[in-house]
Design an enzyme around this catalytic site. Structure first.
Site, PDB file in Angstrom:
ATOM      1  N   LYS A   1      -2.456  -4.872   6.580  1.00  0.00           N
ATOM      2  CA  LYS A   1      -3.282  -4.371   7.666  1.00  0.00           C
ATOM      3  C   LYS A   1      -3.113  -5.258   8.902  1.00  0.00           C
ATOM      4  CE  LYS A   1      -5.372  -0.921   5.606  1.00  0.00           C
ATOM      5  NZ  LYS A   1      -5.115   0.466   6.033  1.00  0.00           N
TER       6      LYS A   1
ATOM      7  N   LYS B   1       3.480   6.048  19.221  1.00  0.00           N
ATOM      8  CA  LYS B   1       2.750   6.233  17.965  1.00  0.00           C
ATOM      9  C   LYS B   1       1.295   5.800  18.107  1.00  0.00           C
ATOM     10  CE  LYS B   1       2.788   5.257  13.050  1.00  0.00           C
ATOM     11  NZ  LYS B   1       3.341   4.462  11.937  1.00  0.00           N
TER      12      LYS B   1
ATOM     13  N   GLY C   1       0.844  -1.190   0.000  1.00  0.00           N
ATOM     14  CA  GLY C   1       0.000   0.000   0.000  1.00  0.00           C
ATOM     15  C   GLY C   1       0.874   1.233   0.000  1.00  0.00           C
TER      16      GLY C   1
END
Length: 321
Positions: free
Chosen positions: A90, A194, A23
């Site tokens: 993902k 993060k 991606g």
């Protein structure tokens, strides 16, 4: 717009790199590495792969708009022979895709997890087994796919990776390729830092379909972000995670560096894809429940994104058939 030619580093420095789940993040780093002369194969969806095979990957940044030739495949077997696999799928697909690539990995292939969330390396390692080295990476980059075979870069582009097989070599070669990379013994803390940033902005950007800069200009948003941060910090402390003292300031400072950025969750929602919300705010909620900590704001954002993604994902699935 032109087609880029690779530099000519010494042959001893070249790596063979497969990007699993190519991606926006994987395509950007893959393009930078290919430009430095490394052998790169992007593994992704059919339309994406066909575009790259025909024209190369289009890399569009503030400074350049070029096509970068490199390999592309839809098949997990394309990781065969790679020195490094950039694992960019993902978070919801970590175990399934780890199982797909396992038969094709060499014993010394480093699988580097460049994903949202904090436990993908552990989950991938559990599938791959002790014979296959896995290291977590923290990714700091703003990118988006602008179409098949076309990645846009909006800012930054650094990596922080955990120690392991090939980690030092990877850090040297990636840095030489224009990807500043450091090896750190506190990647877990950095992943959590993060995570807190993602929890603060991803769902809000997704639900409004607006960028970070716009969000923080709206009344009530910054106090809400502080509540999200407070809940995350409580869970991190309970789990024994050391986080930097300036994390709150870093969270509030993000929109200044990426004012026009839509979160990855917003991009997924807009395209009718399932999001990674269960591995962001949902992970905080999961750990909070295990520690008997209340996280009402993170839980609300989790549920709202889940509700928003369901009809979009169903419509997209129906359109695909």
């Amino acid at each position: 717009m032109n087609t880029a030619t690779a530099q000519d580093p010494s042959q001893s420095s070249l790596l063979s790199i497969a990007v699993m789940g190519a991606g926006a993040v994987g395509c950007y780093f893959g393009a930078m590495l290919a430009l430095a002369g490394h052998k790169v194969t992007l593994i992704g969806r059919q339309a994406h792969v066909e575009a790259i095979k025909q024209h190369g990957l289009r890399l569009q940044t503030a400074e350049r708009d070029i096509h970068v030739p490199m390999g592309a495949s839809t098949d997990a077997s394309a990781v065969r022979g790679a020195d490094v696999v950039l694992f960019c799928v993902k978070s919801t697909d970590t175990e399934a895709v780890a199982g797909q690539i396992k038969p094709y990995l060499s014993p010394d292939t480093l699988v580097l997890t460049l994903q949202n969330g904090v436990d993908n390396d552990e989950r991938a390692s559990a599938v791959l087994g002790a014979g296959h080295p896995v290291a977590a990476a923290v990714v700091y980059v703003a990118t988006a796919m602008a179409g098949p075979g076309h990645v846009r870069h909006y800012g930054r582009g650094e990596l922080l990776i955990a120690p392991g097989v090939r980690s030092d070599q990877v850090a040297r070669q990636f840095t030489a390729a224009g990807i500043p990379t450091q090896v750190s013994g506190n990647v877990r803390g950095a992943l959590w830092s993060k995570l807190v940033i993602n929890c603060a902005y991803n769902a809000l950007s997704a639900l409004t379909q607006m960028p970070y800069g716009w969000l923080v200009e709206q009344s009530g948003v910054n106090p809400l972000i502080d509540e999200i941060i407070d809940e995350c910090l409580a869970v991190a402390r309970a789990d024994g995670i050391g986080l930097p003292d300036n994390l709150r300031a870093a969270v509030h400072g993000l929109p200044q560096t990426m004012p026009g950025q839509h979160s990855s969750t917003a991009q997924d929602l807009a395209r009718g894809k399932l999001t990674e919300i269960e591995h962001l705010n949902g992970y905080v909620v999961q750990r909070a429940r295990a520690r008997s900590i209340a996280t009402p704001v993170n839980n609300t954002l989790l549920v709202l994104v889940q509700l928003a993604q369901t009809p979009r994902a169903r419509t997209a699935a129906q359109a695909a058939h």
